[in-house]
Design a protein around this motif. Structure first.
Motif, short mmCIF file in Angstrom:
data_model
loop_
_atom_site.label_atom_id
_atom_site.label_comp_id
_atom_site.label_asym_id
_atom_site.label_seq_id
_atom_site.Cartn_x
_atom_site.Cartn_y
_atom_site.Cartn_z
N GLN A 2 32.17 40.49 39.63
CA GLN A 2 32.75 39.24 40.08
C GLN A 2 32.99 39.30 41.60
OE1 GLN A 2 36.61 39.59 39.89
NE2 GLN A 2 36.87 37.81 41.20
N PRO A 106 41.14 44.05 45.00
CA PRO A 106 40.69 44.79 43.80
C PRO A 106 39.22 44.54 43.47
CG PRO A 106 42.05 42.94 43.18
CD PRO A 106 42.09 43.00 44.66
N LEU B 55 42.18 54.24 50.21
CA LEU B 55 41.15 53.95 51.22
C LEU B 55 40.82 55.17 52.05
CD1 LEU B 55 42.23 50.43 52.51
CD2 LEU B 55 40.43 51.02 50.91
N THR B 75 40.57 50.25 41.83
CA THR B 75 40.71 48.80 41.62
C THR B 75 42.04 48.46 40.97
OG1 THR B 75 38.87 49.29 40.17
CG2 THR B 75 38.62 47.43 41.59
N LYS B 78 44.68 48.64 43.59
CA LYS B 78 44.60 47.53 44.53
C LYS B 78 45.03 46.21 43.90
CE LYS B 78 41.12 49.76 47.26
NZ LYS B 78 39.69 50.00 47.32
N ARG B 79 44.98 46.14 42.56
CA ARG B 79 45.49 44.96 41.88
C ARG B 79 47.02 44.91 41.98
NH1 ARG B 79 41.86 42.40 38.90
NH2 ARG B 79 40.59 44.21 38.49
N LEU B 106 38.44 36.75 45.34
CA LEU B 106 38.22 38.20 45.29
C LEU B 106 39.13 38.84 44.26
CD1 LEU B 106 37.84 39.05 49.07
CD2 LEU B 106 36.09 39.29 47.34
N ASN B 107 40.28 38.20 44.03
CA ASN B 107 41.20 38.74 43.04
C ASN B 107 40.95 38.19 41.64
OD1 ASN B 107 43.45 40.55 44.17
ND2 ASN B 107 43.14 39.01 45.75
N GLY B 108 39.88 37.41 41.51
CA GLY B 108 39.51 36.90 40.19
C GLY B 108 40.43 35.81 39.67
#
Lengths: 319, 250
Positions: A2, A106, B55, B75, B78-79, B106-108
């Protein structure tokens, strides 16, 4: 996945709304258009004389109009498209401080570089396909010849090779934009590499050939030396992507050409055959001749992208 | 380790060649805390934050956030974490809404949800009237407001703020610190705040850590640090006095 799609869409948007793309597209469309127009006019005059010629539609792309043909034009200046689309893709984000923001979201880090590369490839594909279609339509109206199935296939293969060729330079410029922090350095480095590999390697090949197997201009050269000289020249110049590409596309676009090598390299029988039988090669045979060239071109494109991928994944990003 | 410790580093070390940026750091932050992360420039604060985010790779030691290793579960971490870097950058040719939309994508976050959130956030940070202005016309203060909006759009559990009030006017800085305190209070967000604005940090943080040359030289509440340095006294010490005392020692 995504994240990849989001980055891809953003980059594609950026490409299409940027001035540099508009300028580039205008320039290349104009030159291709003029070249093909000249070729078309030239063909129209000679079409009666060339009554026996087949594949006249492809001649729109392969006949030199004023200075060069459409095919030659793309092999000379196509790389510029790739370079212009990629030279600042990573270091501009670094300079404006958005790269750290991007990688702290993310998404997987490779989504950033894959998205950028794929958006560039998509832009290149759209650009090339539309130019070829415009020229085809134009040729259809001007010359009045309808392309056959085989000609369409040849054009399709030509497009695929061209997309890989230009994507190779996109990959090179993205790699430099990862390696160099400054945008000026990365653009200069990619242009320098392009000029070196495209124009100086062919010159260097001649120098290397003459140094190893010198041909005497006064006396008659022995055939072995002549063959050796030609062979060295060809092998060295094959390290240039431009040579690989132009040899591959010449054969694909022009079915009358039967070899990538020069006439010196042919055996006597071949020389006789090629001058006696002026029949075009079937598509399959043309593809077989340039299969090594195509494979090499696709491989270096992928290797180049793989290197930038690895460097980017390993790199520490602070800004 | 307490049950409510959510950020934990064990002997975290980062070397660049021979230079040690972070030296054997053991840090723990509890849920719901505002942790003031102090120290001179180049003390290793940013490097620590980058290692906590996954990072940057630690040379030795390890970090965990909510029990997750930032390197292996990048991931997921980072969420949970919103990171506002020092000198946050923007795509200059986008406007505030487009920029927030990109981060939301980007974060869905799906489109309708994102638009609703963006609307609320712009109201919250006071950029409602500048929503359709291009970012290249934004002032430093507006950029910082947009920056924090971009960070909290994903509803993080932890915030990493690196010098967020740097270059802001006094009014802007006070607004920003109050905003952080309200996020901490209302949304129960744990905050790791690195800043040179000591009086502001003193006002909102529950605990401070002072980092000098890659080492954490002090870690605790303001009162305990004051007691350690000056002994028990009637006088209230400011964070600035405590900081200078530690700084002169090294």
């Amino acid at each position: 996945m995504q994240g990849l799609f989001v980055v891809f869409r953003k980059e594609l948007c950026d490409h299409f709304s940027s001035y540099r793309f508009v300028i580039l597209f205008g320039l290349i469309a104009m030159v291709s258009f003029i070249t093909s127009y000249m070729a078309g006019v030239h063909m129209k005059e000679n079409l009666e004389a060339l009554s026996k010629t087949r594949f006249s539609f492809l001649m729109l792309f392969s006949t030199p109009g004023a200075l060069f043909s459409m095919v030659q034009f793309v092999s000379f200046f196509g790389p510029l498209i790739g370079l212009v689309l990629g030279f600042d893709s990573i270091n501009r984000e670094r300079a404006q401080g958005t790269l750290i923001k991007l990688v702290s979201q993310p998404i997987y880090r490779d989504a950033v570089i894959n998205g950028k590369f794929l958006a560039g490839v998509a832009t290149i594909s759209i650009l090339l396909v539309s130019i070829v279609l415009v020229i085809s339509g134009f040729g259809l109206a001007l010359v009045g010849v309808v392309p056959g199935i085989e000609e369409i296939w040849r054009l399709f293969i030509y497009l695929i090779i061209s997309i890989f060729y230009i994507s190779l330079w996109l990959g090179v410029s993205i790699l430099f934009s990862i390696l160099f922090k400054s945008i000026a350095t990365s653009s200069l480095a990619s242009v320098a590499l392009w000029i070196f590999l495209s124009f100086f390697v062919t010159l260097g090949a001649e120098v290397a050939a003459n140094a190893i197997a010198p041909m005497d201009r006064k006396k008659e050269t022995k055939p072995e030396i002549l063959i050796k000289n030609t062979r060295i020249k060809e092998r060295v110049s094959l390290s240039s992507p431009m040579v690989l590409y132009s040899k591959a596309t010449e054969i694909i676009i022009n079915p009358m050409r039967k070899t990538t090598g020069s006439i010196v390299m042919m055996m006597p029988m071949e020389q006789i055959l090629s001058s006696r039988f002026q029949n075009p090669l079937p598509l399959g045979q043309s593809v077989i001749i340039v299969f090594p060239h195509m494979t090499a071109l696709i491989a270096i494109t992928l290797i180049c992208f793989a290197i930038s991928y690895l460097v980017f994944i390993k790199q520490e990003i602070r800004t | 380790m307490d049950a409510d410790t959510i950020i934990q580093t064990v002997n975290l070390t980062k070397r660049y060649g021979k230079q040690v940026a972070v030296d054997d750091l053991n840090l723990s932050v509890k849920e719901g805390e505002i942790f003031g992360f102090l120290g001179p420039n180049g003390a290793g604060k940013t490097t620590t934050l980058l290692m906590l985010l996954g990072l940057s790779q630690p040379s030795e030691g390890s970090a965990s956030l909510y029990g997750l290793d930032p390197l292996r579960k990048a991931t997921e971490v980072k969420r949970l974490v919103g990171y506002l870097p020092e000198n946050v950058g923007f795509y200059e040719d986008l406007d505030a809404i487009q920029s927030l939309e990109y981060v939301a994508n980007l974060n869905g976050i799906n489109k309708e949800e994102a638009l609703g959130k963006i609307d609320k956030l712009l109201e919250l940070v006071g950029l409602k009237n500048d929503a359709r202005k291009k970012i290249n016309a934004f002032s430093r203060g507006m950029r910082q407001r947009l920056g924090i909006a971009e960070v909290i759009i994903k509803d993080p559990k932890i915030l990493f703020l690196d010098e967020p009030t740097l270059g802001l006017d006094p009014e802007g800085a006070i607004w920003f610190m109050d905003f952080i305190a309200s996020l901490n209070r209302d949304r129960k967000i744990t905050v790791l705040l690195s800043s040179h604005n000591l009086s502001q940090v003193q006002k909102i943080s529950h605990r401070v850590g002072i980092m000098i040359n890659g080492k954490m030289v002090a870690d605790g509440s303001m009162e305990s640090l004051a007691r350690e340095k000056f002994g028990v006294g009637d006088k209230e010490y400011s964070l600035e006095e405590i900081y200078m005392e530690y700084f002169q020692e090294v």
